[in-house]
Design an enzyme around this catalytic site. Sequence first.
Site, PDB file in Angstrom:
ATOM      1  N   LYS A  13       0.674  -1.316   0.013  1.00 46.84           N
ATOM      2  CA  LYS A  13      -0.036   0.026  -0.017  1.00 46.84           C
ATOM      3  C   LYS A  13       0.953   1.414  -0.041  1.00 46.84           C
ATOM      4  CE  LYS A  13      -2.973   2.453   3.327  1.00 46.84           C
ATOM      5  NZ  LYS A  13      -1.886   3.449   3.435  1.00 46.84           N
ATOM      6  N   LYS A  64      -1.449   2.299  17.417  1.00 48.27           N
ATOM      7  CA  LYS A  64      -1.116   3.645  17.825  1.00 48.27           C
ATOM      8  C   LYS A  64      -2.047   4.603  17.805  1.00 48.27           C
ATOM      9  CE  LYS A  64       0.548   4.889  13.325  1.00 48.27           C
ATOM     10  NZ  LYS A  64       1.730   5.126  12.308  1.00 48.27           N
ATOM     11  N   ASP A  66       1.415   4.925   1.102  1.00 48.49           N
ATOM     12  CA  ASP A  66       1.058   5.887   2.286  1.00 48.49           C
ATOM     13  C   ASP A  66       0.083   7.039   1.933  1.00 48.49           C
ATOM     14  OD1 ASP A  66       3.088   5.777   5.341  1.00 48.49           O
ATOM     15  OD2 ASP A  66       0.855   5.911   5.016  1.00 48.49           O
ATOM     16  N   GLU A  67      -0.598   7.386   2.857  1.00 45.90           N
ATOM     17  CA  GLU A  67      -1.693   8.414   2.445  1.00 45.90           C
ATOM     18  C   GLU A  67      -1.198   9.587   1.916  1.00 45.90           C
ATOM     19  OE1 GLU A  67      -1.025   7.438   5.479  1.00 45.90           O
ATOM     20  OE2 GLU A  67      -0.525   9.169   6.631  1.00 45.90           O
TER      21      GLU A  67
HETATM   22  C1  CAP Z   1       0.090   2.803   9.368  1.00 44.09           C
HETATM   23  C2  CAP Z   1      -0.438   4.063   8.251  1.00 44.09           C
HETATM   24  C3  CAP Z   1      -1.762   4.168   8.225  1.00 44.09           C
HETATM   25  C4  CAP Z   1      -2.590   4.314   9.520  1.00 44.09           C
HETATM   26  C5  CAP Z   1      -4.006   5.148   9.255  1.00 44.09           C
HETATM   27  C6  CAP Z   1       0.157   5.327   8.909  1.00 44.09           C
HETATM   28  O1  CAP Z   1       1.356   2.717   9.449  1.00 44.09           O
HETATM   29  O2  CAP Z   1       0.204   3.679   7.098  1.00 44.09           O
HETATM   30  O3  CAP Z   1      -1.971   5.413   7.372  1.00 44.09           O
HETATM   31  O4  CAP Z   1      -2.876   2.969  10.130  1.00 44.09           O
HETATM   32  O5  CAP Z   1      -4.551   5.048  10.418  1.00 44.09           O
HETATM   33  O6  CAP Z   1       0.553   5.980   8.162  1.00 44.09           O
HETATM   34  O7  CAP Z   1       0.281   5.596  10.528  1.00 44.09           O
HETATM   35  P1  CAP Z   1       1.890   1.815  10.599  1.00 44.09           P
HETATM   36  P2  CAP Z   1      -5.957   4.389  10.245  1.00 44.09           P
HETATM   37  O8  CAP Z   1       1.611   0.425  10.481  1.00 44.09           O
HETATM   38  O9  CAP Z   1       3.479   1.849  10.246  1.00 44.09           O
HETATM   39  O10 CAP Z   1       1.789   2.556  11.798  1.00 44.09           O
HETATM   40  O11 CAP Z   1      -5.858   2.748   9.750  1.00 44.09           O
HETATM   41  O12 CAP Z   1      -6.613   4.140  11.716  1.00 44.09           O
HETATM   42  O13 CAP Z   1      -7.065   4.968   9.476  1.00 44.09           O
HETATM   43 MG    MG Z   2      -0.259   5.579   6.345  1.00 41.12          MG
END
Ligand code: CAP
Ligand code: MG
Length: 431
Positions: A179, A311, A181-182
Site C-alpha cells: 500500500k 497507535k 502511504d496516505e
Molecule cells: C500505518 C499507516 C496508516 C494508519 C492509518 C500510518 O502505518 O500507514 O496510514 O494506519 O490509520 O501512516 O500510520 P504503521 P487508520 O502500520 O506503520 O503504523 O488505519 O486508523 O486510518
Molecule cells: Mg499511512
Amino acid sequence: MAGTEWYTDFVDLGYRPSSSDLLALFYFEPAAGMSKEEAVGRIASESSTGTWTTLFKLPPRMKKLMAKAYEIRGNCVKIAYPLDLWEEGNAPQLLSGIAGNIFGMKALNNLRLLDVSLPPAYTKHFKGPRHGMSGIRSMMRVPKRPLFGAVPKPKVGFTAAEHAQIGYETWMGGFDLVKDDENLTSQNFNRFSERVKLMTRLRDKAERETGERKDALINITAETNEMQKRAKLLHDNGWRFAMIDVVVAGTASVQTLREVLGDYGMAIHAHRAMHASFDRNPKHGMTMHFLAKLMRLIGVDQIHAGTAVGKLVGGVSEVQLNAAVLRERQVKPVANKLLAQDWGSIKPVFPVSSGGLHPGLVPEVMHILGNECVILVSGGIHGHPKGTRAGAIASMQACDAAMQRIPLPEYAKKHRELAQALEKWGAMRPR
Ligand code: CAP
Ligand code: MG
C-alpha cells in the site's frame, strides 16, 4: 424570541416516521438559555427547509419538506427527513443537509451526527461496492484468512525503484498487498507513473515466483481529472485496486471514481486520513461509523476502521461498530449509537485494521475483527530485526497461529521469524 417562534414547528414528539423517511440520530448540547425543544427544532429546521425567522409567505407544499424532531432521549435526538429533500444518488448533497450548517449554530454548544438510517428508496440510487468482501477474496484467491498488506516505511521519501523493491520483499514474505502511504501521490522523488511501471514489473515477478496473486493499493488521490488518468494507468498495467484518500478527496470525487474504477472492474481501497478531525471528539462532529456507512453506500470495497490495539485512537467497541456497519446486511440498532440499517443488495465492505501493528498484535486484531478483514502491518514488518521479508513472514506465521488457535510463544518455538519479532516487540501496544 419575536419572529423566531416557528422553530418548534419542526418538533413533533408524536410523529411516527414513514418507511421512506431518512432518519438521523444526533447528540446535542443546547447553549445557555436554550431549551432542548428549541435546540432540536433548530437542528431540524436548519438541516431541512427552515431559516432563523418566520417568513412572510410559506407555500403550503413546503410543509411537506419540513424535517421533524420526533424523539428526544437525554442529549440524543432522532430527526425524520422526508425523502423528497434528498437528490437521488447525490452523496455530497446529503452531507450538506444533515452535516452542514447545523454544526455552527450558536443555539448549540456541541453537536455530533451519530448515525443515519437510509431507506431502501434512497439507497437504491447508489451502486455500493463493485466487488465487496467476497469479490476481493476470489480476486486475490484468499478464501479464508484476513488479507495482509504493508506500506513501505518511512511514509514518503523513497524513490520509485526503492519503493518497488520494498514492495517485492513484502510480497515475497507472503503478503497480498503493498500500500502507498496516505501522503504519497506523485512527488518529484517518486512519480506515480514511474512507481506503477516498476511495481508492475516486480508484481509479475513475485506472482511468478510464489504462484500467488499479488496486488497493490496505489494512491491515485489528486484533482479528479488527474485521478481518472491515474486510474486508467493502473488498469492498463493490470492492477486490481486503486487507493483513494476519501475524506480529503471528497465524496463527489469518490462517486466519480466509483464509476470509473467500476467500469475498469477495479476495487477501491479507502484511506480515511483526516477523519479524526471530525470523529475524535465524542461530543462534536461526525462518527467514523457514519463515514464508513457513507463510503459503503458510494461503493468503496475496503476502508480503514481502526485497530483498538495500535497507535491511533478508537477502542474495541468503536472498531466493532465500524465493522458491523461495513459487513452486516441487517445492522441492528444500538441505543444512542446506531440506527437500524437494511443494506439490501449493497455488498459488504472489508474493515481494514492498520496503525502501529506488529506480528505480536495480529492475533488480537483477529480476535477483535475475526477473519473478514484486511490487516496492514507496516512499521511492524520493516522494523523486524531481519528486515521486511522476515517481518512479513513473521506476520503470516502469527496469522497461521491465530487460525489454529495456538498461542504465539508456542508457535514461535518452531518459527524463527516470529520468535525474532516477539523478542523485539512482544505484545506491546505502541502509542
Ligand atoms: C500505518 C499507516 C496508516 C494508519 C492509518 C500510518 O502505518 O500507514 O496510514 O494506519 O490509520 O501512516 O500510520 P504503521 P487508520 O502500520 O506503520 O503504523 O488505519 O486508523 O486510518
Ligand atoms: Mg499511512
